[in-house]
Design an enzyme around this catalytic site. Structure first.
Site, PDB file in Angstrom:
ATOM      1  CG  HIS A  48     -20.787  20.326 -19.807  1.00  0.00           C
ATOM      2  ND1 HIS A  48     -20.591  21.669 -19.534  1.00  0.00           N
ATOM      3  CD2 HIS A  48     -19.711  19.940 -20.538  1.00  0.00           C
ATOM      4  CE1 HIS A  48     -19.455  22.066 -20.083  1.00  0.00           C
ATOM      5  NE2 HIS A  48     -18.908  21.040 -20.688  1.00  0.00           N
ATOM      6  CD  GLU A  50     -24.813  21.112 -15.967  1.00  0.00           C
ATOM      7  OE1 GLU A  50     -24.079  20.241 -16.482  1.00  0.00           O
ATOM      8  OE2 GLU A  50     -24.385  22.209 -15.562  1.00  0.00           O
ATOM      9  NE  ARG A 190      -5.576   4.132  -1.963  1.00  0.00           N
ATOM     10  CZ  ARG A 190      -5.094   2.901  -1.870  1.00  0.00           C
ATOM     11  NH1 ARG A 190      -5.688   1.918  -2.533  1.00  0.00           N
ATOM     12  NH2 ARG A 190      -4.028   2.641  -1.132  1.00  0.00           N
ATOM     13  CD  GLU A 290      -2.271   5.636  -0.242  1.00  0.00           C
ATOM     14  OE1 GLU A 290      -1.703   4.520  -0.091  1.00  0.00           O
ATOM     15  OE2 GLU A 290      -3.498   5.760  -0.335  1.00  0.00           O
ATOM     16  N   GLY A 292       6.321   6.939   1.724  1.00  0.00           N
ATOM     17  CA  GLY A 292       7.098   6.320   2.776  1.00  0.00           C
ATOM     18  C   GLY A 292       7.916   7.400   3.469  1.00  0.00           C
ATOM     19  CG  LEU A 296       6.349  12.404   5.149  1.00  0.00           C
ATOM     20  CD1 LEU A 296       5.133  13.090   4.552  1.00  0.00           C
ATOM     21  CD2 LEU A 296       5.967  11.615   6.394  1.00  0.00           C
TER      22      LEU A 296
END
Length: 354
Positions: A48, A50, A190, A290, A292, A296
């Site tokens: 990880h 840390e 994004r 995203e 159209g 949508l």
């Protein structure tokens, strides 16, 4: 000078796409007023953030400060607890920005570290009371929190609308609706996303790259959703990085270019749920869409989405593709953010329950 936690966040962003299904975490070790080591979450089964930072710091970790974007783990999984490594390193103070939603960790790590004599600071205080930074980190881990609780991707829609209500030109030629500052924010979203989705229609008409250009960060997995459209292999979406195509057609021409997943139904909602469960199995926390106009409306009709980023521009197109149904689904925005030339309206879908 920006807060040390801001450096940790920058480093954590670089782990998006490689740490999956683990969260993308960044950590820095600070001693005598400067960063002496940094680390990010590695692929599953490896260290990880840390531990990566502490190993780099080595003896310099003694009496130093550790800044980490997420609460350190305190349980045995694929790797030993990060709390053990922190205690053994001689770290004097630990600052973590966001509480881990995992019940095996949440609120337990602080107690373990304090019992070992380490000072612990969390949340806004760990961000040196920088509210904007703290808010950014909360958004950064919003999808991870949701995924841990629901084992399902957090779905964020993004749409730009002109001042006269259009989302595209009437002949579908590419036209910029938002301006530079808004575009930068969209590319930041994004970069936070594990995957980004468009319809097969958008893939054909716009031929987008769907990469991250205006900010630093990794580009997400690209996803195309369609039914019977046959996609040409020379689209930009197939040139670089991983692409997954969900389709009712086998798309034989794309072998070696993309992963093809066959959809089970002609019904949009059934296919949408099938796809989302498939992505959950890949460890996708945040899915950016995203869409159209057609996609949508189908998504809004299904009710299966979490957050909507609606950009309203001051630019007029005079004619084009409109979305008259939008106000039927979106009521009062949770937040409105005004930029110089564009305004962001943020909506949350509180009615969506799995």
């Amino acid at each position: 000078m920006k807060p040390w936690m801001a450096y940790a966040l920058e480093i954590g962003r670089c782990a998006i796409g490689t740490s999956r299904p683990n969260p993308a975490v960044g950590a820095v070790v600070v001693k005598n007023g400067s960063v002496c080591a940094k680390g990010q979450t590695q692929s599953p089964g490896n260290f990880h953030a840390e531990v990566m930072a502490l190993q780099t710091a080595s003896e310099n970790a003694k009496d130093a400060d550790l800044y980490v974007t997420l609460e350190p783990c305190c349980h045995y999984g694929r790797t030993p607890p990060c709390t053990e490594a922190i205690i053994a390193s001689g770290i004097k103070r630990v600052f973590f920005a966001h509480k881990d939603p995992n019940p095996l960790v949440r609120n337990k790590s602080r107690q373990i570290l304090e019992n070992a004599g380490i000072e612990v600071f969390e949340g806004l205080e760990a961000c040196q009371n920088d509210k904007e930074l703290f808010s950014e980190i909360e958004h950064f881990f919003e999808a991870y929190d949701y995924f841990v609780s629901n084992k399902f991707p957090f779905i964020e829609l993004k749409l730009a609308v002109s001042a006269d209500g259009f989302i595209a030109s009437d002949n579908y030629t590419q036209v910029a609706i938002t301006h530079a500052e808004a575009n930068k924010k969209n590319h930041r979203l994004r970069s936070y996303s594990d995957a980004i989705l468009v319809s097969s229609r958008t893939a054909l008409l716009d031929n987008p790259s769907l990469d991250v250009r205006h900010v630093e960060g990794n580009s997400p997995i690209k996803i195309i959703l369609g039914l019977s459209t046959i996609l040409p292999e020379n689209l930009k979406l197939f040139l670089k990085g991983k692409t997954i195509v969900f389709s009712r057609k086998p798309q034989e021409q794309l072998k070696g270019k993309a992963e093809i997943v066959l959809l089970p139904s002609e019904n949009f909602k059934e296919n949408w749920l099938f796809m989302l469960k498939y992505l959950a199995g890949l460890g996708i926390h945040r899915l950016m869409v995203e869409p159209g106009k057609i996609l949508l409306e189908e998504i809004l009709k299904s009710g299966i989405w979490n957050k909507f980023h609606l950009w309203r521009s001051n630019k007029f197109l005079e004619k084009g593709i409109d979305v008259p149904f939008l106000n039927s689904y979106l009521k009062t925005p949770q937040e409105i953010i005004s930029l110089k030339e564009d305004t962001l309206h943020l909506y949350k879908n509180n009615s969506f329950k799995l």
